[in-house]
Design an enzyme around this catalytic site. Structure first.
Site, PDB file in Angstrom:
ATOM      1  N   GLU A 193     -63.996 -27.221  42.157  1.00 37.29           N
ATOM      2  CA  GLU A 193     -64.064 -25.754  42.169  1.00 37.29           C
ATOM      3  C   GLU A 193     -63.666 -25.217  40.807  1.00 37.29           C
ATOM      4  OE1 GLU A 193     -61.973 -23.812  45.386  1.00 37.29           O
ATOM      5  OE2 GLU A 193     -61.493 -22.071  44.122  1.00 37.29           O
ATOM      6  N   GLU A 243     -60.495 -14.612  38.915  1.00 41.79           N
ATOM      7  CA  GLU A 243     -59.857 -14.081  40.111  1.00 41.79           C
ATOM      8  C   GLU A 243     -58.902 -12.981  39.663  1.00 41.79           C
ATOM      9  OE1 GLU A 243     -59.070 -17.171  43.482  1.00 41.79           O
ATOM     10  OE2 GLU A 243     -58.554 -18.137  41.585  1.00 41.79           O
TER      11      GLU A 243
END
Length: 426
Positions: free
Chosen positions: A292, A297
């Protein structure tokens, strides 16, 4: 003539009565490979008390009643004998730090057309064998001379038949310019389902998130040239909030290059917008083995913060040991910014690199581990990844939700997503 044949018969009988001696002694091993400090027991097929044990070089190997002790680096012969009969075991002793056979350096960075002569040592006077795991990248001669042919990695191995040592040759790539290979500009008024799959679930994203992801226009729509994801405070199914998440799995997936999105992030405690990727083998490998890359974010409870992260089977969020980096800046929320990565194939000494960028400027970087090149357990970023866009509410990272923020629309907007790649120049 009869006398002649009689004499020949006597000679034959005498030879049959006195055959060439054949050893009656046998050892349990005829060859041993040991490390300095090791002990091995040689078993013999007769009474030990009758056997005389000797070593051809006591500085390398000692022997006492069949107990062989390796004391120095090198080669020696252990002999067990009774009168004129004997049996032997060849013993090769290596050092604890590889003194027997060595090859330096561990990594050799070259450019196409370069040559390099390895430095090596070999204790035993035995033939040596050189091999290249990828001779299209670089070849190696029988004396350890390397010829670099094209960009990439190859492992050069030196063997003496008992042990082997290796080194990596990293030939620098010559890249052309980046070219746009795919984009979604979010024109029109519907989501392009050739590019994206809309996720519908209330599973919490594996992070105890509070929203239910829907495909309703209240949560997901394309308008005014943008993808709009709206989070809402409302009871829906088993949740008190709704939002949306889309992914390009099995539709648009990429290995290496620049992956960027121009985005406007919402404000407010509990919001958790994200732009990220996972390995397109997710269906077979699962998470975190698929890998990932968290390109961006943001959490509304820390208005100035942008987070970057990588998750692997070795280091991931479930273990709490994944790599992450945070960058703080003004104007993160409710302003347009371009978030992206530059994902470089063998960018430095044959190791992959991932640079995290905001508005084209590098803010963080992580590099593949030299000792684990192309090892999917440690670095699952040498394969294709698909793209994910979502707006989560609450959860492990989103934190406490301030319900007052929903007095105004909570919107994550995406102007475009673009992927650039480059070809190698031969």
């Amino acid at each position: 003539m009869q006398k002649y044949f009689y004499l020949l018969w006597i000679a034959f009988v005498c030879m049959a009565c006195n055959p060439t001696p054949v050893s009656l002694l046998t050892l349990s091993e005829t060859t041993l490979q040991m490390t300095v400090g090791d002990m091995e027991i040689l078993e013999i097929n007769v009474d030990l008390s009758d056997v005389q044990w000797t070593s051809s070089d006591p500085a390398i190997v000692t022997v006492d009643k069949g107990v062989v002790t390796a004391v120095g680096v090198g080669f020696a012969t252990v002999r067990a004998s009774i009168k004129d009969d004997y049996a032997e075991c060849q013993v090769y002793v290596i050092g604890k730090k590889g003194e027997t056979l060595s090859l330096t350096p561990d990594i050799v960075p070259l450019k196409k057309g370069d040559t390099y002569q390895y430095v090596f040592t070999s204790t035993y006077d035995v033939p040596l064998t050189w091999t290249s795991s990828n001779p299209e990248v670089a070849t190696v001669s029988e004396t350890g001379l390397v010829h670099a042919l094209k960009g990439g990695n190859t492992i050069i191995t030196l063997s003496n038949g008992l042990e082997e040592v290796s080194s990596r040759v990293a030939v620098e790539h010559t890249w052309g310019d980046y070219q746009l290979v795919w984009s979604d500009e979010f024109d029109g008024n519907t989501l392009n389902t050739d590019n994206w799959t809309v996720e519908v679930n209330g599973a919490g994203g594996g992070n105890k998130e509070l929203q239910y992801y829907t495909d309703r226009p209240e949560n997901l729509r394309v308008e005014n040239g943008c993808l709009v994801i709206e989070a809402r405070k409302e009871e829906y199914q088993n949740r008190e909030y709704t939002s949306a998440r889309i992914n390009s799995r099995n539709k648009r997936y990429f290995k290496y290059g620049k992956i960027e999105a121009r985005m406007m992030l919402p404000a407010g405690g509990g919001t958790w917008p994200a732009f990220w990727t996972m390995g397109n083998d997710y269906g077979q490998a699962g998470w975190p083995k698929c890998g990932e890359i968290d390109i961006m974010e943001h959490i509304g409870n820390q208005p100035r913060m942008v987070s970057f992260a990588l998750h692997t089977q070795d280091k991931n969020g479930s273990r709490g040991n994944n790599w992450s980096s945070r960058y703080y800046m003004d104007g993160v929320e409710n302003q347009w910014h371009t978030f992206g990565i530059e994902w470089k194939e063998e960018g430095f000494n044959g190791m992959d690199q991932i640079y995290f960028t905001i508005d084209g400027e590098e803010k963080a970087m992580l590099q593949e581990y030299a000792e684990h090149v192309d090892d999917n357990y440690f670095w699952p970023f040498n394969k294709a990844h698909f793209i994910i866009l979502n707006l989560a509410i609450g959860g492990n990272m989103g934190g406490q939700v301030d319900d007052a923020i929903f007095d105004n629309p909570i919107l994550m907007k995406v102007d475009w997503v673009r992927v650039y790649q480059r070809n190698e120049v031969e």
